[in-house]
Scaffold this active site. Structure first.
Site, PDB file in Angstrom:
ATOM      1  N   ARG A 138       0.847  -1.197   0.000  1.00 45.11           N
ATOM      2  CA  ARG A 138       0.000   0.000   0.000  1.00 45.11           C
ATOM      3  C   ARG A 138       0.885   1.250   0.000  1.00 45.11           C
ATOM      4  NH1 ARG A 138      -1.489  -1.343   6.175  1.00 45.11           N
ATOM      5  NH2 ARG A 138      -0.368   0.355   7.182  1.00 45.11           N
TER       6      ARG A 138
ATOM      7  N   GLU B 168      10.958 -11.199 -11.213  1.00 46.86           N
ATOM      8  CA  GLU B 168       9.492 -11.233 -11.217  1.00 46.86           C
ATOM      9  C   GLU B 168       8.878 -10.866 -12.562  1.00 46.86           C
ATOM     10  OE1 GLU B 168       8.336 -10.338  -6.675  1.00 46.86           O
ATOM     11  OE2 GLU B 168       6.819 -11.034  -8.064  1.00 46.86           O
TER      12      GLU B 168
ATOM     13  N   ASP C 287      -6.919  -2.151   7.737  1.00 44.82           N
ATOM     14  CA  ASP C 287      -6.353  -3.242   6.943  1.00 44.82           C
ATOM     15  C   ASP C 287      -7.196  -4.517   7.027  1.00 44.82           C
ATOM     16  OD1 ASP C 287      -5.744  -4.657   9.231  1.00 44.82           O
ATOM     17  OD2 ASP C 287      -3.691  -3.933   9.322  1.00 44.82           O
TER      18      ASP C 287
END
Ligand SMILES: Cc1cc2nc3c(=O)[nH]c(=O)nc-3n(C[C@H](O)[C@H](O)[C@H](O)COP(=O)(O)O)c2cc1C
Length: 475
Positions: free
Chosen positions: A168, A224, A273
């Site tokens: 985030r 990645e 969260d």
């Protein structure tokens, strides 16, 4: 394989899995509230065509809020994990034919490598960065501000290995934002070993496999971008950034380029969260924006988190399924894994094993806690035999009730690292672990006795009375 977000949205809409909202709504609380309610109702993806205060943008949410939608994006989930292991999973090539096969497999892996292109739709508009011009969500009333909740942070280490991570990002002002990469994550590792401002880019909206790569706990030093290619079944189109030396996804909706200043730590949070509370955050490094690249009519993809089950429940399931073959590669005794949605993924893991020796259950729990951050952060591990369906929580409870002696089978590991967000731990990131070995016990674990024979009906009698039972139950 989808080339970008728009193609995926089209496919969702064709199946009736995406609905449109034309009423103007704000990314501050309103769009997140709609998304949350739709997610709790296990509803469709939603495209907001009019975003109040952000005329250039549309917003989409709940893209991945069902396993059907995730399978549409990625195909058969365990297949992606298997593709990753293909070159390692076969016996060594001894004969000429085997060597030829191995060379073909390596060539196949090359198919998944990113492909560099010169331009790309993400470069349709290149402008001075203004993070406040992006319809980032304020999700909960007491959140510290607007957050990019599903930006894929792109970084590259000194060896040239790329990392993609969804962390985030709290927007502070036009050019600054705090990146909440927790200490156990790959980006935090890079920041810890970097002296200054680390080149970074935040991608917003992209093809679904690229987006989901950002949440996959891909072990270092696996690149990645390569992993994203494996997940999508073909290499991702990337293009050189304009303000950094990084490659960025050429078909993203928008990319903010800049760097993360590891010396400039600021307070992040509070943020509501997935533990269902306001996390108070902590000190995290600041992303300093240098350029904003975007399509002419960009679509912002954001998610919302809170008490389960929201969209991240399904994302967690995707991670579980994609990485199961990798887990089995490392621990061949593992039969299946369930990270239950209400167990918050890092909270509870249920793993079934083909047990072979006394103490095997404990061996597996310690092995899981010793792996990369997908498993090592798990607070509670329950180990059951391979014939227990880990996805049926009642079967698991039965195994715990029938097979556990707490003194022998329960392990508490004090002073262990845990999820930074864990509400229960005494200190953020530091607490303890609980392991429950609910496997059937071998004589060495059971006072020398054999495990009692489990009852089973006489099959002939069961077959004979079947019709009677069926008649009774149909009444
Ligand atoms: C919706 C969502 C939000 C997330 N937010 C964060 C976050 O703020 N910080 C963090 O460290 N991980 C967060 N994660 C988990 C990471 O994306 C995940 O651990 C991923 O593997 C990180 O990439 P890395 O393994 O390359 O570090 C989030 C995951 C999801 C699905």
């Amino acid at each position: 394989m989808f080339s970008d977000l728009r193609e995926f949205l089209k496919a969702l809409e064709e199946r009736g899995w995406l609905k449109r909202v034309s009423e103007p709504l704000s990314p501050e609380l309103e769009i997140p509230e709609v998304l949350r309610q739709v997610m709790y109702a296990r509803g469709p993806a939603v495209l907001f065509e009019s975003v109040r205060g952000f005329p250039k943008w549309r917003v989409v949410g709940n893209l991945f809020g069902s396993l059907d939608r995730i399978r549409l994006a990625l195909g058969e989930l365990e297949e992606a994990g298997r593709r990753l292991l293909e070159p390692m999973a076969s016996p060594p090539p001894l004969t000429l034919a085997d060597k030829f096969r191995a060379a073909v497999e390596l060539f196949e892996l090359g198919r998944y490598a990113p492909r560099a292109v010169r331009g790309g739709p993400v470069k349709e508009v290149v402008e001075e960065p203004n993070l406040l011009s992006i319809p980032a969500f304020k999700t909960w009333p007491k959140d510290a501000g607007q957050y990019i909740t599903f930006g894929v942070l792109i970084t590259r280490d000194s060896r040239g290995v790329y990392n993609l991570g969804v962390y985030r990002v709290q927007i502070l002002n036009e050019r600054e934002a705090v990146v909440h990469a927790q200490i156990h994550k790959r980006a935090a590792d890079l920041f810890a070993s970097s002296p200054g401002c680390v080149d970074a880019a935040i991608a917003i909206g992209g093809d679904p496999a690229f987006l989901l790569s950002g949440i996959m706990p891909t072990p270092y030093p696996l690149d990645e971008y390569l992993f994203a290619g494996v997940l999508r079944g073909g290499g991702l189109e990337v293009t050189k950034g304009v303000a950094t030396d990084l490659y960025i996804p050429a078909r993203a909706e928008a990319v903010i380029e800049g760097c993360v200043d590891v010396k400039d730590l600021r307070r992040e949070g509070p943020f509501g969260d997935h533990y269902g509370v306001y996390d108070q955050g902590g000190l995290y490094p600041v992303f300093k924006a240098k350029a904003l690249l975007r399509r002419e009519d960009p679509i912002y993809y954001g998610t919302v988190v809170g008490r389960p089950p929201l969209e991240d429940a399904y994302m967690g399931k995707a991670v579980e399924r994609v990485f199961l073959p990798v887990l089995r590669f490392l621990l061949p005794e593992v039969a299946d894994l369930n990270l239950p949605e209400f167990g918050l993924f890092q909270g509870i893991a249920i793993v079934s094993i083909k047990k072979r020796f006394p103490g095997h259950g404990k061996k597996v729990m310690f092995a899981l806690w010793g792996l990369g951050h997908m498993m090592s952060l798990t607070k509670v591990v329950i180990v059951v035999d391979h014939d227990v369906n880990v996805h049926d929580l009642n079967e698991v409870l039965f195994a715990v009730a029938q097979r556990v002696d707490p003194q022998r089978d329960v392990v508490i590991v004090p002073g262990a690292h845990v999820d930074v967000l864990d509400t229960g731990s005494p200190v953020p990131g530091y607490g303890s672990k609980l392991g429950i070995d609910a496997t059937r016990k071998l004589p060495e674990e059971y006072g020398g006795r054999p495990w009692p024979e489990e009852v089973a009906p006489d099959p002939e009698v069961a077959a004979r009375v079947k019709a009677v039972v069926e008649q009774l139950l149909s009444l």
